[in-house]
Scaffold this active site. Structure first.
Site, PDB file in Angstrom:
ATOM      1  N   GLU A 148      34.380 -44.869  18.063  1.00  0.00           N
ATOM      2  CA  GLU A 148      33.022 -45.254  18.461  1.00  0.00           C
ATOM      3  C   GLU A 148      32.606 -44.697  19.829  1.00  0.00           C
ATOM      4  OE1 GLU A 148      32.524 -49.506  16.211  1.00  0.00           O
ATOM      5  OE2 GLU A 148      33.723 -49.502  18.036  1.00  0.00           O
ATOM      6  N   SER A 149      32.970 -43.467  20.082  1.00  0.00           N
ATOM      7  CA  SER A 149      32.583 -42.830  21.350  1.00  0.00           C
ATOM      8  C   SER A 149      31.247 -42.124  21.140  1.00  0.00           C
ATOM      9  CB  SER A 149      33.676 -41.854  21.795  1.00  0.00           C
ATOM     10  OG  SER A 149      33.529 -41.505  23.145  1.00  0.00           O
TER      11      SER A 149
END
Length: 535
Positions: A351-352
């Site tokens: 989830e970057s």
């Protein structure tokens, strides 16, 4: 007269037999995970105050297991079980193969034998033996019970070498005693890897001596605000040792390059910077999180981010172009590797969302090199497979089958943690008092009824490294919350990880989990009483 004597002897024998303690057959004792082979016989073994343990094989390896067994049963039975030259409990090492976790348990009327080729196998045999006794055996107080186990033989071995659970101590800090409680329950279910999610946007929970503000600042709060905490390196080593005594390996996670707000709040110099074209600020829409624009110098001033106590994700990132970022990571991995005997460091990678894709790939590849430099193997969430993985590194499948396929295509193994089946923070149903449901509602039957080798397209059993059940703590604050979300589902997932698919049966599990529920009651575990089971 002779005929009369025979009749009297038969009557006396029948009377004596009827006075002996009895109980259910071995198959009915509720053993979880279900063993590979169970063969019952007619009779019982009774543990008494005169019982003793005989060790055959390497004493240094076996003595801690004997002490563990004696300690586990001491409070409930009141017995002080010792190791002796002879004994009615025999732990025998029959070989020397640390990777062989199989065992054989032979329960006779007069003696119990556990045979294995490794200390781990002996330990797992002990866990099965504990489940063969009445549920009160693990009680925290003395009970007046006949401590009998049904006679028979069990041969058993695990399906997957990696059988894990994860605890997020970053969003809400979970203290030492509750972590040990979690480890104890893992051990009873024959799980052997404990993944500690140590860092996230809301908190940094492991002391790094070369970067002290990580815990001084980043460890000061948690979801919802209020004071929190962190583990010193001495604390962490205590956890490592406690787990190792139960044949559980710690896998520490430093989540990056996203999920890093706690680090960015501690050290603003790690925040992203932007080189601005001379005299042209039109390309800048708004300041990068945690930074301010200095219009005179046409540069971003790196300042600490604000501490974050919410639950939304995807807004934070390290500066992936900054050399200091990699020096920071090198220091963190170096210190963490020095106190982590296990082979794995988890590098996160999920989830970057604000890290540019090309930058993300470069970052993951550089971090893998750093981890390898310190003699460790990287595990990361499935997004890391969009980069080139080093040989032997593991991708943890949680959401994206395509990412998992990329890892398999590179010749790397998959750790199976599909959110729709294995995430312990998901609610059971819409009435669950805590938990989330963005992935699914996961009742007990849903956690049990799946096969890792058939779950995702293109992933076969030979591609799978193991199975792990994560607990994220957005809504979890204490042991009561942990118990409610984790149990009984962790037992279901432990069976998925240990037992071959062809030996697992939902109806059988419903009956066996009921017996395990009695044990949890005796231990004070506040588990969720799923309506799928008649408790």
């Amino acid at each position: 007269m002779k005929k009369l004597n025979v009749i009297i002897a038969l009557i006396l024998s029948s009377f004596i037999y009827s006075c002996q303690p009895s109980g259910p057959a071995l198959e009915e004792r509720g053993i979880i995970p279900i063993p590979s082979e169970v063969s019952s016989s007619n009779g019982t073994f009774e543990l008494t105050s005169s019982s003793a343990i005989q060790l055959i094989g390497d004493q240094a390896s076996l003595s801690p297991i004997a002490n563990y067994f004696a300690a586990e049963v001491s409070q409930s039975t009141g017995f002080d079980i010792q190791v002796g030259e002879t004994g009615d409990l025999v732990f025998e090492l029959t070989g020397n193969n640390p990777s062989d976790e199989s065992y054989q348990l032979e329960i006779g009327k007069d003696q119990v034998k556990i045979l294995a080729n490794s200390p781990a196998g002996i330990f797992y045999g002990v866990q099965t033996l504990l489940q063969a006794f009445p549920a009160e055996i693990l009680s925290n107080e003395k009970k007046s019970v006949a401590w009998v186990a049904p006679t028979g033989t069990i041969s058993d071995s695990p399906e997957y070498a990696y059988r894990g659970a994860m605890l997020d101590v970053a969003r809400h800090f979970i203290g030492m005693e509750d972590v040990k409680h979690f480890i104890d329950q893992m051990a009873h279910l024959k799980l052997n890897y404990f993944h500690l999610h140590l860092t996230d946007d809301q908190g940094w929970r492991i002391e790094i001596k070369s970067w002290p503000r990580l815990t001084e600042v980043g460890g000061s709060t948690e979801v919802g605000g209020g004071e929190s905490g962190y583990f010193t390196q001495a604390d962490y080593q205590e956890i490592v040792n406690y787990a190792a005594e139960r044949f559980i390996t710690i896998v520490p996670e430093i989540d990056m390059p996203g999920h890093t707000n706690a680090a960015l709040a501690s050290y603003g110099e790690l925040n992203p910077g932007i080189n601005l074209p001379d005299g042209d600020l039109s390309t800048v829409n708004k300041p990068v999180h945690g930074s301010e624009i200095d219009f005179s110098s046409k540069m971003i001033i790196r300042e600490p981010a604000e501490l974050y106590t919410g639950t939304e994700v995807g807004f934070s990132t390290f500066d992936t172009d900054l050399e200091l970022t990699y020096q920071f990571i090198d220091d963190v991995v170096r210190e963490l590797s020095a106190i982590t005997p296990g082979p794995y460091i988890h590098i996160g990678g999920d989830e970057s969302h604000v890290t540019r894709k090309d930058d993300y790939i470069v970052f993951v590849e550089k971090v893998q090199d750093i981890v390898q430099k310190y003699g460790k193997t990287s595990i990361g969430w499935d997004e890391i497979a969009t980069a080139k993985l080093l040989s032997g590194n593991i991708a943890q499948f949680w959401a994206d089958e395509e990412n998992a396929g990329l890892a398999v295509g590179q010749g790397n193994k998959i750790l199976m943690s599909p959110a729709k089946k294995a995430y312990l923070d998901m609610q059971y149903d819409s009435t669950s008092r805590i938990g989330l449901h963005w992935a699914a509602y996961i009742e007990l039957d849903s956690a049990y009824l799946w096969d890792p080798a058939k779950y995702a397209s293109g992933i076969t059993k030979s591609d799978i490294f193991g199975v792990e059940a994560p607990l994220w703590t957005e809504t979890v604050e204490n042991r009561t919350d942990i118990d409610y979300l984790v149990f009984p589902r962790l037992a279901a997932l432990a069976e998925v990880a240990w037992s071959p698919a062809n030996t697992r049966d939902w109806t059988s599990f419903q009956n066996r989990i009921r017996e395990l529920g009695k044990s949890w009651d005796n231990q004070g575990v506040k588990f969720y009483r799923s309506p799928k089971v008649t408790w």
